[in-house]
Scaffold this active site. Structure first.
Site, PDB file in Angstrom:
ATOM      1  N   ASP A 162      23.663   8.249 -37.688  1.00 35.79           N
ATOM      2  CA  ASP A 162      22.830   7.185 -37.113  1.00 35.79           C
ATOM      3  C   ASP A 162      23.127   5.839 -37.767  1.00 35.79           C
ATOM      4  O   ASP A 162      22.280   5.262 -38.453  1.00 35.79           O
ATOM      5  CB  ASP A 162      21.347   7.546 -37.260  1.00 35.79           C
ATOM      6  CG  ASP A 162      20.977   8.781 -36.454  1.00 35.79           C
ATOM      7  OD1 ASP A 162      21.802   9.230 -35.640  1.00 35.79           O
ATOM      8  OD2 ASP A 162      19.861   9.293 -36.642  1.00 35.79           O
ATOM      9  N   ASP A 210      23.477  12.790 -28.716  1.00 34.01           N
ATOM     10  CA  ASP A 210      22.045  13.135 -28.756  1.00 34.01           C
ATOM     11  C   ASP A 210      21.275  12.197 -27.815  1.00 34.01           C
ATOM     12  O   ASP A 210      20.477  11.389 -28.241  1.00 34.01           O
ATOM     13  CB  ASP A 210      21.592  12.985 -30.214  1.00 34.01           C
ATOM     14  CG  ASP A 210      20.158  13.408 -30.457  1.00 34.01           C
ATOM     15  OD1 ASP A 210      19.509  13.886 -29.514  1.00 34.01           O
ATOM     16  OD2 ASP A 210      19.715  13.237 -31.611  1.00 34.01           O
ATOM     17  N   LYS A 250      19.144  12.938 -25.276  1.00 33.52           N
ATOM     18  CA  LYS A 250      17.768  13.325 -24.898  1.00 33.52           C
ATOM     19  C   LYS A 250      17.399  12.836 -23.498  1.00 33.52           C
ATOM     20  O   LYS A 250      16.420  12.107 -23.306  1.00 33.52           O
ATOM     21  CB  LYS A 250      16.738  12.837 -25.918  1.00 33.52           C
ATOM     22  CG  LYS A 250      16.906  13.437 -27.305  1.00 33.52           C
ATOM     23  CD  LYS A 250      15.748  13.091 -28.219  1.00 33.52           C
ATOM     24  CE  LYS A 250      15.879  13.714 -29.602  1.00 33.52           C
ATOM     25  NZ  LYS A 250      16.921  13.105 -30.452  1.00 33.52           N
ATOM     26  N   ASP A 299      14.889  12.474 -17.244  1.00 30.15           N
ATOM     27  CA  ASP A 299      14.515  11.971 -15.914  1.00 30.15           C
ATOM     28  C   ASP A 299      14.815  13.026 -14.838  1.00 30.15           C
ATOM     29  O   ASP A 299      15.274  14.126 -15.147  1.00 30.15           O
ATOM     30  CB  ASP A 299      15.263  10.651 -15.646  1.00 30.15           C
ATOM     31  CG  ASP A 299      14.420   9.686 -14.827  1.00 30.15           C
ATOM     32  OD1 ASP A 299      13.728  10.132 -13.886  1.00 30.15           O
ATOM     33  OD2 ASP A 299      14.464   8.471 -15.115  1.00 30.15           O
ATOM     34  N   GLY A 356      21.171  13.857 -41.463  1.00 29.81           N
ATOM     35  CA  GLY A 356      21.530  12.440 -41.358  1.00 29.81           C
ATOM     36  C   GLY A 356      21.395  11.745 -42.691  1.00 29.81           C
ATOM     37  O   GLY A 356      22.309  11.759 -43.515  1.00 29.81           O
ATOM     38  N   ARG A 357      20.210  11.172 -42.944  1.00 29.25           N
ATOM     39  CA  ARG A 357      20.021  10.355 -44.140  1.00 29.25           C
ATOM     40  C   ARG A 357      20.196  11.125 -45.436  1.00 29.25           C
ATOM     41  O   ARG A 357      20.490  10.513 -46.475  1.00 29.25           O
ATOM     42  CB  ARG A 357      18.649   9.671 -44.066  1.00 29.25           C
ATOM     43  CG  ARG A 357      18.630   8.544 -43.039  1.00 29.25           C
ATOM     44  CD  ARG A 357      17.220   8.122 -42.693  1.00 29.25           C
ATOM     45  NE  ARG A 357      16.551   9.130 -41.869  1.00 29.25           N
ATOM     46  CZ  ARG A 357      15.274   9.048 -41.450  1.00 29.25           C
ATOM     47  NH1 ARG A 357      14.553   8.004 -41.812  1.00 29.25           N
ATOM     48  NH2 ARG A 357      14.760   9.985 -40.690  1.00 29.25           N
TER      49      ARG A 357
END
Ligand code: 6AU
Length: 262
Positions: A40, A93, A95, A98, A230-231
């Site tokens: 990210d 990713d 997501k 609709d 991630g982090r």
């Protein structure tokens, strides 16, 4: 029958009918890695740099392509080259959430043309099964795979109980679906892969509701297949390569421990 979570990634790959699942299991076995990096970061150069540095230790690079401020087609070309070089799959990713007709346009076209380069993407089933059918129309001919968000990692999330169960039912009957985002193994009816975000060796959460659990909890105890980090890998002051190696080892040892429990 032996539970899928007690079989090796290699043998699950050999038996799997879906090309992306086959490729993913084979990659995991070759690299001895069940680690996915959640990259990210917000610029093209940062994304390419971290993918190149951490690439040797991961089975999947997870992107949020719409947070890259200077996205261009060359980024995708270079990401694909890194996926070849380091032997990993790309998971956008996105997501999707609709109706079927709209997600077809969002997945196949627009600026990002996700279906052209991402082996895997994910969706919420809140609109009903048509979202899977719409995405499958675009992704199946290109040999792609889909994950359903059966649960989320954040505090107070609403994907629980009957909603999670509906995800599992839809996954079982749609061959485009290769698995879930969630915290555990969901079914033995078909070999669906679980990828789990919210994994950390040190922190317990962040200020915005993220919650972390350890690789051992997720892989050994819960029977999930892949940890998404991630982090924990590239956060402030961290040496991304050293952290990726640490998470890879923790994830793989948790998997070996699970197999040992046979
Ligand atoms: O390790 P972190 O907290 O820095 O990053 C976790 C990553 C982020 C989220 O967008 C994603 O995992 N994520 C997802 C996914 C993968 O779909 C679902 C979820 O429930 N929680 C979550 O954090 O890129």
């Amino acid at each position: 029958m032996v539970s899928f979570s007690q079989q090796t990634y290699a043998s699950r790959g050999e038996q799997h009918a879906h090309p992306v699942a086959k490729q993913l299991f084979a990659t995991m076995e070759r690299k001895q890695s069940n680690l996915s990096l959640a990259a990210d970061v917000s610029t093209k150069s940062e994304l390419l740099e971290i993918a190149d540095k951490v690439g040797p230790y991961i089975c999947v690079l997870k992107t949020h392509i719409d947070v890259i401020s200077n996205f261009d087609q060359d980024l995708v070309v270079q990401l694909q080259a890194l996926a070849e070089k380091h032997d990993f799959l790309i998971f956008e990713d996105r997501k999707f959430a609709d109706i079927g007709n709209t997600v077809k346009l969002q997945y196949g076209g627009g600026v990002y043309r996700i279906a052209d380069w991402a082996h895997i993407t994910n969706c919420h089933v809140i609109p009903g099964e048509g979202i899977i059918q719409g995405l499958a129309e675009v992704g199946m001919p290109k040999g792609r795979g889909l994950l359903l968000l059966a649960e989320m990692s954040s505090k107070g999330m609403l994907a629980t109980g009957a909603y999670t169960d509906k995800n599992v039912d839809m996954a079982i009957r749609n061959e485009f679906v290769i698995g879930f985002i969630g915290s555990r193994r969901f079914t033995e009816e078909r070999d669906l892969i679980t990828m789990t975000p919210g994994v950390g060796l040190h922190a317990s959460g962040d200020a915005l509701g993220q919650q972390y659990r350890t690789p051992e909890h997720i892989i050994t105890e819960n029977g999930s297949d892949i940890i998404i980090v991630g982090r924990g890998i590239y956060g402030p002051g961290k040496d991304a390569v050293a952290e990726a190696q640490r998470y890879r080892e923790a994830g793989w040892n948790a998997y070996l421990k699970r197999l040992d429990q046979n």
